[in-house]
Design a protein around this motif. Structure first.
Motif, PDB file in Angstrom:
ATOM      1  N   GLU A   1       4.433 -37.814  -6.908  1.00 56.32           N
ATOM      2  CA  GLU A   1       4.140 -38.242  -5.537  1.00 56.32           C
ATOM      3  C   GLU A   1       4.408 -37.105  -4.553  1.00 56.32           C
ATOM      4  N   GLN A   2       5.478 -36.368  -4.751  1.00 57.62           N
ATOM      5  CA  GLN A   2       5.782 -35.242  -3.873  1.00 57.62           C
ATOM      6  C   GLN A   2       4.697 -34.170  -3.965  1.00 57.62           C
TER       7      GLN A   2
ATOM      8  N   ARG B   1       1.555 -35.228  -2.050  1.00 55.96           N
ATOM      9  CA  ARG B   1       1.674 -35.158  -0.591  1.00 55.96           C
ATOM     10  C   ARG B   1       1.561 -33.727  -0.073  1.00 55.96           C
TER      11      ARG B   1
ATOM     12  N   GLN C   1       7.064 -47.889   2.291  1.00 48.22           N
ATOM     13  CA  GLN C   1       7.810 -47.036   1.371  1.00 48.22           C
ATOM     14  C   GLN C   1       9.155 -47.693   1.063  1.00 48.22           C
TER      15      GLN C   1
ATOM     16  N   ASP D   1       1.936 -42.950  -1.093  1.00 48.77           N
ATOM     17  CA  ASP D   1       1.551 -42.890   0.313  1.00 48.77           C
ATOM     18  C   ASP D   1       0.119 -42.377   0.365  1.00 48.77           C
TER      19      ASP D   1
ATOM     20  N   GLN E   1       1.526 -38.371   4.007  1.00 50.58           N
ATOM     21  CA  GLN E   1       2.401 -37.792   5.032  1.00 50.58           C
ATOM     22  C   GLN E   1       3.498 -36.967   4.361  1.00 50.58           C
ATOM     23  N   ARG E   2       3.711 -35.768   4.844  1.00 49.92           N
ATOM     24  CA  ARG E   2       4.769 -34.931   4.263  1.00 49.92           C
ATOM     25  C   ARG E   2       6.155 -35.368   4.731  1.00 49.92           C
TER      26      ARG E   2
ATOM     27  N   THR F   1       8.228 -38.360   5.137  1.00 49.69           N
ATOM     28  CA  THR F   1       8.235 -39.774   4.781  1.00 49.69           C
ATOM     29  C   THR F   1       9.039 -40.620   5.765  1.00 49.69           C
ATOM     30  N   GLU F   2       9.933 -39.990   6.543  1.00 53.68           N
ATOM     31  CA  GLU F   2      10.717 -40.777   7.501  1.00 53.68           C
ATOM     32  C   GLU F   2       9.841 -41.346   8.610  1.00 53.68           C
TER      33      GLU F   2
ATOM     34  N   LEU G   1       7.088 -42.968   8.010  1.00 54.22           N
ATOM     35  CA  LEU G   1       6.336 -44.070   7.442  1.00 54.22           C
ATOM     36  C   LEU G   1       7.143 -45.362   7.493  1.00 54.22           C
TER      37      LEU G   1
ATOM     38  N   ALA H   1       9.167 -48.397   6.223  1.00 54.08           N
ATOM     39  CA  ALA H   1       9.991 -48.471   5.017  1.00 54.08           C
ATOM     40  C   ALA H   1      10.748 -49.790   4.977  1.00 54.08           C
TER      41      ALA H   1
END
Length: 344
Positions: A174-175, A178, A211, A221, A225-226, A228-229, A231, A233
């Protein structure tokens, strides 16, 4: 069994069931053509609806077509027909992935699946939302594994240590997705900003889900979006129930079998009221896909990582009408290429 031809209403019902199958990013990369001479329904790939970066060899495309083929089998049995499916029926035509021939009235004990899966086709939706954490009963796990086995695949449920390892591999994938510009852009192209925009299908924002606020479960995602904060959650279940779908070999025919097995699993789960979402990210990176194997010396090629549990049903995604995916002209020539062509 005698060769038979489906009437128009039954044919439409079968194709409607087929297009209700899951596909990566809801691309729906399939078309159907009825051969009037033999009564055979052909299922063809639509390469332009494939994913160049996330699925360069077409493995996920084949899984999607396999899932559609399983729904055809379920629908035909529901309407009282036995059927003869074939995978990769014409070596000279790589775009023809499967064929499906009705073969006269069917018998309930010969259809090869539970008789209550047809209504589950219309209730099955991916649910990318938090589950309750309630464990799956052993009976359900056993029947899901049997469903995969019936289609020539295997489904295993890892223990806590192995589950944690699989989640780490999925998180790495996933990382990567992104931060890879090509894959991130491709993913965003299949997300609709306008909830009423379904011109090219894909994914309405309502189905994307939040998330994991604890960062344990790497939900995809789709907006890539790089940070994630930024998004939405929510806390997800602390010990998600994961199942790994594998096949013994890794040919095109195995990908199609895996797609049938996946849909068989998802429909049985739906019949039991179990929700599911797919962690496909590690399948999109060859090195990470290899890491999903339980051990390097064991047979088996990972095809899908499935999250199962009890929770919200999840919104439906748009589907094409049968007349939009059906070809009525002459059979296309063999010039159409499919990514990842291999001997099946």
């Amino acid at each position: 069994m005698r060769t038979a031809t489906l009437d128009a209403a039954t044919l439409e019902g079968c194709i409607s069931a087929a297009v209700a199958a899951p596909s990566i990013f809801n691309t729906q990369p399939w078309r159907f053509r009825l051969d009037p001479d033999t009564g055979t329904l052909e299922i063809r790939a639509v390469p332009e609806r494939g994913l160049r970066h996330a699925d360069p060899v077409g493995r996920a495309l084949h899984l999607s077509v396999g899932a559609a083929l399983f729904n055809l089998r379920v629908a035909a049995a529901h309407f009282g027909w036995a059927s003869v499916p074939r995978l990769l029926p014409d070596p000279g035509d790589p775009g023809l992935l499967a064929s499906f021939r009705p073969a006269g009235p069917g018998r309930p004990h010969t259809v090869g699946h539970r008789p209550d899966l047809y209504p589950a086709i219309w209730r099955r939706h991916s649910s990318r939302f938090p589950f309750s954490g309630r464990p799956l009963p052993e009976q359900v796990r056993a029947e899901l594994a049997d469903a995969a086995h019936m289609e020539g695949a295997s489904l295993t449920f890892p223990g806590p240590a192995e589950r944690a390892r699989l989640l780490r591999v999925a998180a790495e994938a996933e990382q990567r997705n992104r931060t890879d510009a090509d894959r991130a852009g491709e993913s965003r192209r299949w997300v609709h900003r306008d909830p009423d925009d379904t011109a090219d299908l894909g994914l309405p924002r309502a189905v994307l889900g939040p998330q994991d606020a604890h960062g344990q479960l790497p939900m995809r995602d789709f907006t890539a979006q790089r940070h994630t904060e930024r998004l939405p959650a929510r806390p997800f279940e602390p010990a998600p129930a994961l199942a790994l779908l594998t096949t013994r070999h890794d040919r095109r025919s195995d990908w199609l079998r895996a797609g049938q097995a996946l849909e068989h699993i998802l429909l049985v789960a739906t019949a039991y009221g179990v929700r599911a979402s797919l962690l496909h990210q590690p399948m999109e990176w060859p090195d990470l896909r290899r890491e999903l194997r339980p051990a390097p010396d064991l047979d088996g090629h990972p095809q899908m990582l499935v999250r199962l549990g009890y929770g919200p049903e999840g919104p439906a995604t748009p589907r094409r009408a049968p007349d939009e995916v059906r070809d009525t002209g002459p059979r296309p020539g063999p010039a159409v290429a499919v990514p990842g062509r291999r001997t099946g």
